[in-house]
Motif scaffolding. Structure first.
Motif, short mmCIF file in Angstrom:
data_model
loop_
_atom_site.label_atom_id
_atom_site.label_comp_id
_atom_site.label_asym_id
_atom_site.label_seq_id
_atom_site.Cartn_x
_atom_site.Cartn_y
_atom_site.Cartn_z
N GLY A 216 31.43 -6.60 -18.59
CA GLY A 216 31.88 -5.93 -17.38
C GLY A 216 30.83 -5.75 -16.31
O GLY A 216 29.62 -5.83 -16.58
N ILE A 217 31.31 -5.52 -15.11
CA ILE A 217 30.46 -5.17 -13.98
C ILE A 217 30.87 -3.76 -13.55
O ILE A 217 32.05 -3.52 -13.27
CB ILE A 217 30.68 -6.15 -12.80
CG1 ILE A 217 30.41 -7.58 -13.24
CG2 ILE A 217 29.81 -5.76 -11.61
CD1 ILE A 217 30.84 -8.62 -12.22
N PHE A 218 29.92 -2.83 -13.56
CA PHE A 218 30.21 -1.46 -13.15
C PHE A 218 29.10 -0.99 -12.22
O PHE A 218 27.95 -0.93 -12.63
CB PHE A 218 30.25 -0.52 -14.36
CG PHE A 218 31.27 -0.88 -15.39
CD1 PHE A 218 32.57 -0.41 -15.29
CD2 PHE A 218 30.95 -1.70 -16.46
CE1 PHE A 218 33.52 -0.75 -16.25
CE2 PHE A 218 31.89 -2.05 -17.41
CZ PHE A 218 33.18 -1.57 -17.30
N HIS A 219 29.43 -0.68 -11.01
CA HIS A 219 28.40 -0.17 -10.11
C HIS A 219 28.20 1.33 -10.28
O HIS A 219 27.16 1.88 -9.94
CB HIS A 219 28.69 -0.54 -8.66
CG HIS A 219 28.33 -1.97 -8.38
ND1 HIS A 219 27.08 -2.47 -8.66
CD2 HIS A 219 29.04 -3.01 -7.89
CE1 HIS A 219 27.04 -3.75 -8.34
NE2 HIS A 219 28.23 -4.10 -7.88
N ASP A 220 29.24 2.00 -10.83
CA ASP A 220 29.17 3.43 -11.04
C ASP A 220 28.26 3.73 -12.25
O ASP A 220 28.58 3.36 -13.38
CB ASP A 220 30.59 3.94 -11.29
CG ASP A 220 30.64 5.44 -11.42
OD1 ASP A 220 31.18 6.08 -10.51
OD2 ASP A 220 30.12 5.97 -12.43
N GLU A 221 27.13 4.40 -12.00
CA GLU A 221 26.14 4.58 -13.07
C GLU A 221 26.66 5.40 -14.24
O GLU A 221 26.36 5.11 -15.40
CB GLU A 221 24.89 5.26 -12.51
CG GLU A 221 23.81 4.27 -12.16
CD GLU A 221 22.59 4.97 -11.59
OE1 GLU A 221 22.09 5.91 -12.24
OE2 GLU A 221 22.17 4.57 -10.49
#
Lengths: 253, 272
Positions: A216-221
């Motif tokens: 996955g790609i998650f920008h939310d830390e």
């Protein structure tokens, strides 16, 4: 799954470049020498700034982008004669239909659907494709939409006019409903509020618990820290080298 | 888990098919395989040879060279003519080829007026292909007519009206009902949503997708509209000047086009 120590996916020396014929045959290299493996029940999170090739990697694994070089392999259970290994890089187009239906799920950043189809039917579609009866598919789709806090009055409406967050929840419901063993998630929480991010974290944890492999790609830390078993940094594999064409490509018209 | 079955049986194969009216006019050296349950889109600009290829594949026009092979699963037709296994379309007699078109295939014309009888009722239009297969029972023909009008979202109360009193979009849906009522294995469509208002196009696209899934249809679809191709086709072939320049999964062709011409075609599309 064979065993929890055997990877479900292995990637070796993956390379991707685009040749832009409209720009005089310029070559744009976006990835080189990427290798990793992914276990069943594991969530690997792609790390690095925008433009580093995170989405390109997911698209290669989903068959939407062609692979320029390297190997992408899925490891299924063997049956004596065959070792159960499937090479994705040179798979014929028609083989992808079944693979996408049964094995590889993808939650894209944007919802792309036939304009007038109601949201609930958009979500049901992957189940119907697997042969689930319409009544059961509808029930499961409604349960999923309710869980993602989409108001029931929206279920029978086409998602074209929904807000970004509502469309994204329809997209997530559609992506998770068929319980694929490999899930590719391209920023599924990007436009969601805290409560719905929580639901997505729950869906990811359930997928891991049933043995699905997730990339996955998650920008939310916060989300990233909670779901990631490992981070895969892409910086070292970034290409982005522009090479002039050796010879001008064929001139079109 | 075990690897799912990825191979699908071939349904139609083109082998070195050419039909040229002049240099670059028509289609040249076409090779491809259509698999069961697949929707194959043929895209390209006007004059690229898409429609010529469709005419050759669907048995309407004999190729100059090459072979069109069809794997029939029907053991026996209504005329008692048994055939199973691979059929060479143009090695068949004219009567057999016509029987195949009537019994196992369907053709949806771009212009519904080419595929309908405008003067006879909607119900008779739908019933005609069934009658050709031997159905004679008036009540059953009428029931099938009403059922199919409902499926393509036409008001079954209009079963006795002539299609010339229908709008263009309604005529197109009637043509699709008329074609699919006999449950063909393979359907050829030439720009099925061309010339329709966008609102009607969307309805038709949704309906076609549903029918493909429910009936397990295999489809060869000619379109110049890449948005239509994206929503309907599993796989695309891009044609230019009579030749296939690129083929692959629909999203591969549209999102990662390799050939210079495909890149130009895809980058020229206006997206609202």
């Amino acid at each position: 799954m064979t065993s929890l120590t055997q990877p479900f996916l292995t990637v070796d020396a993956l390379h991707k470049s685009f040749v832009l014929h409209g720009q005089g045959g310029m070559t744009l290299e976006v990835m080189r020498g990427l290798s990793f493996s992914l276990l069943p029940g594991e969530c690997l999170v792609l790390a690095g700034p925008s433009g580093i090739g995170k989405s390109s990697l997911l698209k290669m694994l989903h068959g939407s982008y062609r692979v320029t070089g390297g190997r992408l392999r899925l490891h299924f259970d063997g049956d004596g004669e065959e070792d159960g290994e499937l090479e994705l890089a040179d798979l014929p187009a028609h083989a992808w239909h079944s693979l996408r239906r049964d094995v590889i799920g993808y939650v894209s950043q944007f919802l792309r659907v036939v304009p007038r189809v109601p949201a609930v039917e958009v979500v049901m579609e992957p189940l119907l494709a697997c042969g689930v009866e319409p009544d059961e598919a509808r029930e499961r789709a409604e349960t999923m939409l309710a869980r993602l806090n989409l108001p029931p009055r929206l279920w029978s409406l086409p998602p074209g006019t929904f807000s970004g967050g509502e469309q994204q929840r329809v997209n997530i419901a559609r992506g998770f409903i068929a319980e694929h063993p490999l899930l590719l998630l391209d920023e599924p929480t990007a436009s969601l509020d805290a409560a719905n991010r929580e639901v997505v974290v729950g869906l990811i944890e359930e997928a891991k618990a049933r043995g699905a492999a997730l990339l996955g790609i998650f920008h939310d830390e916060d989300v990233r820290e909670r779901v990631a078993d490992r981070l895969l940094p892409l910086e070292a594999h970034m290409g982005a080298v522009l090479e002039a064409a050796e010879s001008p490509s064929e001139e079109i018209r | 888990m075990k690897c799912p079955e990825l191979q699908r049986p071939a349904l139609l194969e083109a082998r070195g098919v050419s039909r040229l009216y002049g240099p670059g006019k028509g289609c040249e050296a076409i090779d491809f395989t259509l698999h069961r349950g697949e929707v194959l889109g043929i895209v390209g600009e006007s004059g690229s040879g898409k429609s010529t290829l469709l005419r050759v594949l669907s048995g309407l026009e004999r190729p100059d060279t090459g072979q069109v092979a069809y794997r029939s699963t029907v053991a026996q037709g209504h005329d008692g003519a048994g055939h199973e296994g691979e059929l060479d379309l143009y090695a068949l007699g004219e009567a057999r080829r016509r029987a195949l078109l009537r019994m196992e295939w369907g053709l949806v014309h771009q212009n519904p007026r080419d595929g309908l009888r405008l003067g006879v009722s909607a119900g008779a239009n739908i019933g005609e292909r069934l009658m050709a297969l031997g159905e004679r029972h008036y009540g059953q023909l009428r029931a099938a007519g009403q059922d199919w009008m409902g499926r393509v979202e036409l008001d079954p109360k209009r079963i006795d009206d002539a299609p010339k009193t229908f709008s263009g979009g309604m005529q197109q849906r009637l043509q699709i009902a008329r074609t699919l009522v006999t449950r063909p294995n393979l359907v050829f469509m030439d720009e099925p949503t061309g010339g329709l208002d966008v609102s009607v196009q969307a309805r038709l696209l949704d309906m076609l997708r549903t029918l493909v899934r429910e009936l397990g249809l295999s489809v060869i679809l000619v379109t110049h509209d890449l948005a239509v191709a994206r929503l309907l086709a599993h796989r695309l072939m891009v044609m230019r000047r009579g030749q296939v320049v690129e083929s692959g999964l629909t999203d591969q062709i549209l999102d990662d086009p390799q050939h210079a011409y495909t890149q130009l075609l895809v980058s020229s599309v206006l997206t609202p």
